[in-house]
Design a protein around this motif. Structure first.
Motif, short mmCIF file in Angstrom:
data_model
loop_
_atom_site.label_atom_id
_atom_site.label_comp_id
_atom_site.label_asym_id
_atom_site.label_seq_id
_atom_site.Cartn_x
_atom_site.Cartn_y
_atom_site.Cartn_z
N ASP A 80 0.86 -1.19 0.00
CA ASP A 80 0.00 0.00 0.00
C ASP A 80 0.89 1.23 0.00
O ASP A 80 1.53 1.54 0.99
CB ASP A 80 -0.88 -0.01 1.24
CG ASP A 80 -1.95 1.05 1.15
OD1 ASP A 80 -1.89 1.86 0.20
OD2 ASP A 80 -2.84 1.07 2.01
N PHE A 81 0.94 1.91 -1.14
CA PHE A 81 1.80 3.08 -1.21
C PHE A 81 1.02 4.37 -1.02
O PHE A 81 1.55 5.44 -1.27
CB PHE A 81 2.52 3.13 -2.57
CG PHE A 81 3.60 2.11 -2.66
CD1 PHE A 81 4.63 2.10 -1.75
CD2 PHE A 81 3.58 1.15 -3.65
CE1 PHE A 81 5.63 1.17 -1.82
CE2 PHE A 81 4.58 0.22 -3.72
CZ PHE A 81 5.61 0.22 -2.81
N ARG A 82 -0.22 4.26 -0.60
CA ARG A 82 -0.96 5.49 -0.37
C ARG A 82 -0.32 6.26 0.77
O ARG A 82 0.15 5.68 1.75
CB ARG A 82 -2.40 5.16 -0.01
CG ARG A 82 -3.30 5.02 -1.23
CD ARG A 82 -4.69 4.73 -0.81
NE ARG A 82 -4.71 3.68 0.18
CZ ARG A 82 -5.73 3.46 1.00
NH1 ARG A 82 -6.78 4.22 0.94
NH2 ARG A 82 -5.70 2.47 1.87
N ALA A 83 -0.32 7.55 0.63
CA ALA A 83 0.36 8.36 1.63
C ALA A 83 -0.65 8.91 2.61
O ALA A 83 -1.83 9.05 2.31
CB ALA A 83 1.09 9.49 0.95
N SER A 84 -0.17 9.23 3.79
CA SER A 84 -1.02 9.94 4.73
C SER A 84 -0.37 11.29 4.98
O SER A 84 0.84 11.44 4.86
CB SER A 84 -1.15 9.15 6.03
OG SER A 84 0.13 8.85 6.53
N PHE A 134 1.08 14.75 6.63
CA PHE A 134 2.01 14.94 7.73
C PHE A 134 1.33 15.60 8.92
O PHE A 134 1.81 15.50 10.04
CB PHE A 134 3.17 15.84 7.27
CG PHE A 134 4.19 15.12 6.44
CD1 PHE A 134 3.83 14.05 5.63
CD2 PHE A 134 5.52 15.49 6.48
CE1 PHE A 134 4.77 13.39 4.87
CE2 PHE A 134 6.47 14.83 5.73
CZ PHE A 134 6.10 13.78 4.91
N LYS A 145 -1.97 12.71 9.89
CA LYS A 145 -1.76 11.27 9.68
C LYS A 145 -2.99 10.60 9.08
O LYS A 145 -3.30 9.46 9.38
CB LYS A 145 -1.38 10.56 11.00
CG LYS A 145 -0.28 11.25 11.76
CD LYS A 145 1.06 10.97 11.17
CE LYS A 145 2.14 11.70 11.96
NZ LYS A 145 3.20 12.23 11.10
N THR A 164 -4.99 9.14 5.86
CA THR A 164 -4.71 8.64 4.52
C THR A 164 -5.49 9.48 3.52
O THR A 164 -6.70 9.64 3.64
CB THR A 164 -5.13 7.18 4.39
OG1 THR A 164 -4.49 6.45 5.41
CG2 THR A 164 -4.73 6.63 3.04
N SER A 166 6.77 17.13 1.33
CA SER A 166 5.87 16.77 2.41
C SER A 166 4.43 16.84 1.92
O SER A 166 4.12 17.60 1.02
CB SER A 166 6.03 17.75 3.58
OG SER A 166 7.37 17.81 3.97
N ILE A 167 3.59 16.05 2.53
CA ILE A 167 2.21 15.95 2.07
C ILE A 167 1.28 16.53 3.14
O ILE A 167 1.44 16.24 4.33
CB ILE A 167 1.85 14.48 1.80
CG1 ILE A 167 2.81 13.90 0.79
CG2 ILE A 167 0.42 14.35 1.33
CD1 ILE A 167 2.84 12.41 0.79
#
Lengths: 547, 289
Positions: free
Chosen positions: B231-235, B237, B240, B242, B254-255
């Protein structure tokens, strides 16, 4: 040309350079034969047109022999004709014969459905498509050459492909000719002193593009001050004076006629344009660096200098015009290309269009004020004395990432929450105790040695089952994951073969269903004999795919 | 590396870099049924079988400890008849040295071993082999890892993974801990290696020989276990959460799930978000659909 056969006297050559053998060439719709006049020579030919791929012929005239090259897959046959009309006749015949033989192929025994005459352009397009697409070529070879489908049937389903390809070709704009107009040689009739110049719209366009002063003069003078005819007469008179290279006479004429002077003097618009261009040249350009590249270091660009008459007085200066300037100006205009898209022969429209396009250009440049600023910055940057400047700081800011752990967390959340929570493990021992126990473990194995057996058989079976379960269950999981297919698990060669069969089946099915409803006997035989029998070959594969 | 150039390397000769997790806190937390000595016993048998598979095969063992990492064994050096003894000797020395470097006596949880350092050492060794001549064994890295991932090592590990990818070195991972390792999942996924977390640790030797013993050439013909999907989905910063659509800092990547005035990671100041799809400092991440 409905003749069913053509007989001509020719020379047969095995190559272009070969001396050739005299004989008779006879062409019918199916084949062509060649019999040498000398029966002792064994060079007779009997070739089926079905083997023939195309034909080429030499250019007419210019003392070349009338050659016709009939090409096969490999090599070909060269025939030299006695004259060009004979060759033309044979060439056309060959062209028709090839088309007739390729398009009707094996299906001609049924009904020759629309045995359309293909234009050579159409033919070229198809050949190009086949060359570009190896898969298409394979299909074509398999079905058309194999006699399952006819050429027309094969292409009928691909009309779109052919059409799209055709429409993709954009009409290309024709640029300006690279001939220089002053090369137009006046035609004089010898007796009178009259000289005639022929002027075409093309030339006018070029003159206007190259000489803005002439264009301006035209807009100013015609038709108020003089007629168009007078205008051009004056222009050519000026040109004529220039070509005579008599500066003194030129100056004298210009003094008498102020309109003529416009043409004779150096172009002011051009001069200002040139000045502007020079201003735009990067002042930091190092001309010495590429001195060795060309002839610029030779005075007069390597051409013999004609202008040795330095004693010429300054009053003639405006009338001097060097050959070099003309060439450069011409080259610049040709490279610029056709800036306007006017197809009319109306001189005034051309002149106005050119003038307005120039104005637009100038306005654009004027609005680009910051370009000038950039240039100034560049000059000041380049001309500074490096030793006296502080070292230039690179325009970067150091990247400072506060906590790289954030990156990890942003992915860790998803990866680990699939399994039942993140249970925090706790060591039962303190760090030093842990190190101690680790050393104990190591010394333990040093004294005891490797365990025997390493793995108990029951455990090994469990491991094997666990590892192979994935493979044995793949049959039931097919199609669930779009990214994986069973094809990827096959060896590459098998995979390619299967894909080829798959495309073949698709092609056949397309033709199969397009034959319904079966109304004619032709369709019936096509479906039953050709397609169905061929289709049976693939049934094992079809079964595999549907499994 | 003795007389590398004189040896005749074929495509089935392997250089196996084994990264062994020697985090003492991890090994003291495991159940007694799978102690470090049992692990070593199975690992040593595996290494021996690798060396038996092909005379030219080479094995290098790197221990990744709590405070340091080091080479503990290289089959191309030293005598061939006392392999296990040499390895254990070096390992013991390494553990003592690692302990000396330790400053912090109370660690939260079981801590993490220095995977990034061990990976870098393995890659350096491989680079040296690559430069030894045109003929060399086919290298691969096998990580035997049990500790938790160390978030602080993220950048270093990702750099190692990408350099392994560039030099076409697959990273195989065998996770012996109770949790999956995100690092190793990614490492194996990106470099085309095999990721495996054995269910029955007593059968580790069986897992190792079945999955990780084959050379790279033979792998083309085998169906090795595939990852069920990473699972490469990001959450984001900030919370936290998803997210599938968000803001990315163009400087440090940074996301964020919502617009900020300043990047909380690198401190870059963002411009105003524009309603049109033009880009300023943030770029809209395209949805996956």
């Amino acid at each position: 040309m409905d003749a069913s056969q053509v007989v001509k006297r020719v020379k047969y050559k095995s190559s272009v350079k070969a001396p050739g053998i005299d004989g008779i060439l006879k062409m019918t719709r199916e084949r062509f034969t060649f019999r040498p006049n000398d029966p002792s020579k064994s060079q007779s030919l009997n070739v089926d047109f079905r083997l023939i791929k195309g034909h080429k012929s030499s250019k007419e005239g210019s003392g070349k022999p009338a050659l016709l090259n009939i090409t096969k897959d490999q090599g070909g046959y060269f025939f030299e004709f006695e004259n060009f009309p004979d060759r033309e006749l044979c060439r056309d015949f060959v062209a028709k014969a090839i088309i007739a033989n390729t398009s009707s192929g094996a299906s001609e025994k049924a009904t020759p459905i629309n045995n359309e005459q293909l234009s050579s352009a159409e033919m070229q397009r198809r050949i190009k498509l086949l060359q570009e697409d190896s898969e298409l070529q394979k299909l074509h070879q398999q079905f058309v050459m194999g006699g399952v489908l006819s050429e027309t049937e094969f292409w009928a389903t691909r009309k779109k492909l052919v059409d799209v390809n055709a429409s993709r070709r954009v009409k290309q704009r024709v640029g300006l000719k690279s001939d220089m107009t002053f090369n137009v040689k006046p035609s004089s009739d010898g007796q009178s002193n009259r000289v005639t110049f022929n002027l075409t719209p093309e030339m006018i366009h070029q003159i206007f593009a190259e000489k803005p002063a002439v264009r301006q003069a035209y807009l100013n003078f015609v038709p108020n001050k003089m007629t168009e005819r007078d205008f051009w007469t004056k222009y050519w008179r000026a040109q004529y004076l220039h070509s005579a290279r008599n500066i003194v006479a030129t100056a004298a004429e210009a003094a008498e006629d102020e309109e003529l002077a416009v043409f004779l003097k150096q172009d002011p618009i051009l001069a200002s344009e040139t000045r502007q261009k020079i201003r735009k040249v990067d002042p930091t350009l190092d001309m010495e660096a590429d001195e060795g590249d060309d002839y610029t270091h030779i005075p007069g660009h390597g051409l013999a200098v004609e202008n040795t008459k330095d004693e010429l007085e300054a009053q003639y200066e405006p009338f001097k015009r060097s050959f070099m300037q003309d060439i450069n100006r011409h080259a610049a205009v040709v490279l610029e290309g056709r800036t306007i898209d006017v197809e009319t022969a109306d001189t005034r429209t051309v002149a106005e269009a050119l003038a307005s396009s120039k104005r637009v250009e100038l306005a654009k440049e004027a609005s680009n004020g910051n370009v000038n600023q950039e240039r100034l910055d560049r000059i000041s940057r380049m001309s500074e004395i490096e030793d006296l400047q502080a070292p230039r700081e690179p325009p970067v800011a150091p990247l400072c990432i506060k906590d790289p752990r954030d990156y990890f967390d942003s992915q860790q959340v998803n990866a680990t929450n699939q399994e039942a929570g993140t249970k925090q493990m706790k060591s039962r021992l303190s760090t030093s105790e842990a190190y101690g126990s680790l050393r104990v473990f190591i010394s333990e194995i040093r004294t005891v040695g490797l365990s025997d057996p390493i793995v108990r058989p029951e455990v090994a079976v469990m491991v094997f089952n666990g590892l192979t379960q994935n493979i044995s269950s793949s049959k039931y999981q097919l199609g669930k994951n779009p990214h994986e297919s069973i094809l990827d698990t096959l060896p590459r060669v098998t995979k390619e073969e299967l894909l080829l069969h798959w495309t073949s089946i698709q092609e056949l099915l397309k033709h199969f269903w397009s034959s319904y409803p079966i109304t004619t006997t032709y369709l019936y035989t096509k479906v039953i004999s050709a397609l169905l029998s061929y289709y049976v070959e693939f049934v094992p594969f079809v079964v595999i795919f549907s499994m | 590396m003795t007389s590398v150039t004189t040896k005749q390397y074929t495509d089935d000769v392997s250089l196996l870099m084994v990264l062994v997790d020697t985090n003492p806190l991890f090994w003291s937390s495991t159940t007694t049924s799978f102690s470090f000595s049992k692990f070593l016993s199975q690992l040593l048998s595996f290494l021996n079988s690798i060396l038996l598979l092909n005379q030219l095969n080479q094995v290098v063992v790197i221990a990744s400890g709590f405070n340091s990492c080091d080479y503990v064994y290289d089959s191309s050096l030293g005598p061939t008849n006392q392999r296990v003894e040499t390895l254990l000797q070096k390992l013991e020395e390494f553990v003592s040295k690692d302990e000396e470097l330790n400053r912090d006596d109370s660690v939260d949880g079981i801590g993490s071993s220095l995977l990034s350092g061990a990976l870098s050492m393995a890659l350096c060794y491989i680079q040296r082999v690559f430069r030894s001549g045109s003929l060399h064994p086919q290298p691969r890295i096998l990580c035997l890892h049990g500790s938790q991932d160390g978030p602080g090592q993220y950048v270093a590990i990702m750099n190692s993974i990408f350099s392994a990818q560039r030099s076409m070195v697959p990273i195989d991972s065998c996770v012996i801990g109770s949790q999956h390792s995100t690092f190793l999942q990614q490492a194996s996924y990106i470099t085309g290696g095999v990721y495996l977390r054995p269910q029955h640790l007593d059968g580790l030797f069986q897992y190792l020989t079945t999955v990780f013993a084959t050379d790279l050439h033979s792998r083309n013909f085998l169906q090795l276990p595939k990852a069920s999907g990473v699972d490469f989905r990001a959450s984001c910063f900030c919370h936290k959460k998803t997210i599938e659509l968000g803001y990315i800092c163009s400087v440090c990547l940074s996301i964020f799930c919502q617009h900020h005035k300043k990047c909380s990671t690198c401190g870059s100041a963002f411009g105003k978000p524009q309603t049109s799809d033009s880009t300023t400092n943030q770029k809209r991440k395209a949805p996956d659909t």
